[in-house]
Scaffold this motif. Structure first.
Motif, short mmCIF file in Angstrom:
data_model
loop_
_atom_site.label_atom_id
_atom_site.label_comp_id
_atom_site.label_asym_id
_atom_site.label_seq_id
_atom_site.Cartn_x
_atom_site.Cartn_y
_atom_site.Cartn_z
N TYR A 3 0.82 -1.21 0.00
CA TYR A 3 0.00 0.00 0.00
C TYR A 3 0.86 1.27 0.00
N THR A 4 1.95 1.25 0.76
CA THR A 4 2.79 2.45 0.80
C THR A 4 3.40 2.78 -0.56
N THR A 5 3.61 1.77 -1.38
CA THR A 5 4.14 2.04 -2.72
C THR A 5 3.07 2.65 -3.62
N LEU A 6 1.82 2.35 -3.34
CA LEU A 6 0.73 2.86 -4.18
C LEU A 6 0.44 4.33 -3.93
N VAL A 7 0.53 4.74 -2.69
CA VAL A 7 0.11 6.10 -2.35
C VAL A 7 1.18 7.15 -2.68
N GLU A 8 2.39 6.70 -2.97
CA GLU A 8 3.45 7.64 -3.34
C GLU A 8 3.12 8.28 -4.68
N THR A 9 3.47 9.55 -4.83
CA THR A 9 3.33 10.18 -6.15
C THR A 9 4.30 9.49 -7.10
N GLU A 10 4.10 9.70 -8.37
CA GLU A 10 4.99 9.09 -9.37
C GLU A 10 6.44 9.52 -9.14
N LYS A 11 6.63 10.80 -8.87
CA LYS A 11 7.97 11.33 -8.65
C LYS A 11 8.64 10.67 -7.44
N VAL A 12 7.90 10.55 -6.35
CA VAL A 12 8.45 9.94 -5.13
C VAL A 12 8.68 8.45 -5.34
N PHE A 13 7.77 7.79 -6.03
CA PHE A 13 7.95 6.36 -6.32
C PHE A 13 9.24 6.14 -7.10
N MET A 14 9.45 6.93 -8.12
CA MET A 14 10.67 6.81 -8.92
C MET A 14 11.91 7.04 -8.05
N LYS A 15 11.85 8.06 -7.20
CA LYS A 15 12.99 8.41 -6.35
C LYS A 15 13.30 7.30 -5.34
N LYS A 16 12.26 6.68 -4.79
CA LYS A 16 12.47 5.67 -3.74
C LYS A 16 12.70 4.26 -4.26
N PHE A 17 12.05 3.92 -5.39
CA PHE A 17 12.06 2.53 -5.82
C PHE A 17 12.77 2.25 -7.14
N ILE A 18 12.99 3.25 -7.94
CA ILE A 18 13.63 3.03 -9.23
C ILE A 18 15.07 3.56 -9.22
N CYS A 19 15.21 4.84 -8.93
CA CYS A 19 16.52 5.49 -9.01
C CYS A 19 17.62 4.85 -8.13
N PRO A 20 17.33 4.44 -6.90
CA PRO A 20 18.39 3.87 -6.07
C PRO A 20 18.97 2.55 -6.63
N HIS A 21 18.31 1.97 -7.61
CA HIS A 21 18.73 0.66 -8.12
C HIS A 21 19.23 0.71 -9.56
#
Length: 179
Positions: free
Chosen positions: A135-153
């Motif tokens: 659920y926490t991944t769903l409520v993030e804005t697209e920008k925040v999701f990218m920053k937290k889950f895509i960019c670090p990897h």
């Protein structure tokens, strides 16, 4: 509602309270709007459909509808597809969904499924702890999701960003196919 007869307004209030939305709730106005569009029989049928589709008890339907009266206006097909995905594929418990009905507002193809694929990929490759809430991944804005889950990897999973974009377009990249 201002033009409605007092008797009809009182029926709407009783109906909204009957589906579990108390007058003191911030969602009460939304519930009134939702029930104003449908007959009592249709609302009862929708509540029964929610119970069957999401495997909810009466109490869980009350919780879900009180937090998200918008569900009464959603199509059966839309609700069924989300139920199938969230319960069967993601493996969420019905009670978990009932307490977080906002997840039913997100696009299945544009948000629910792509973000699930990313989180599952990261977990299966040891890049994300297993205890993180979907659920926490769903409520993030697209920008925040990218920053937290895509960019670090970027280094460990260089194709993750393009796979995520493809998943948002309805494709299932090979790296997101899990056995």
């Amino acid at each position: 509602m201002f033009g409605a007869k007092l008797g009809h307004v009182l029926e709407m209030v009783a109906c909204a309270e009957g589906i579990g939305v108390p007058r003191s709730s911030g969602m009460f106005g939304h519930a009134l709007h939702a029930v104003s569009c449908f007959s009592e029989e249709k609302i009862t049928a929708k509540v029964d459909y929610l119970k069957k589709t999401f495997r909810w008890s009466d109490a869980e339907v009350g919780i879900a509808v009180s937090k998200g009266p918008f569900m009464l206006a959603r199509s059966k097909d839309m609700l069924k597809r989300r139920s199938d995905f969230l319960i069967s594929e993601v493996g969420l418990e019905p009670a978990y969904i009932a307490h977080r009905p906002a997840m039913l507002t997100y696009s299945l193809e544009g948000r629910l499924r792509p973000r699930y694929y990313v989180v599952k990929f990261l977990k299966e490759n040891g890049l994300l702890e297993h205890g993180r809430s979907y659920y926490t991944t769903l409520v993030e804005t697209e920008k925040v999701f990218m920053k937290k889950f895509i960019c670090p990897h970027k280094e460990a999973a260089p194709h993750l960003a393009e796979d995520y974009v493809a998943a948002c377009k309805g494709e299932v990249p090979a790296r997101f196919r899990f056995t």
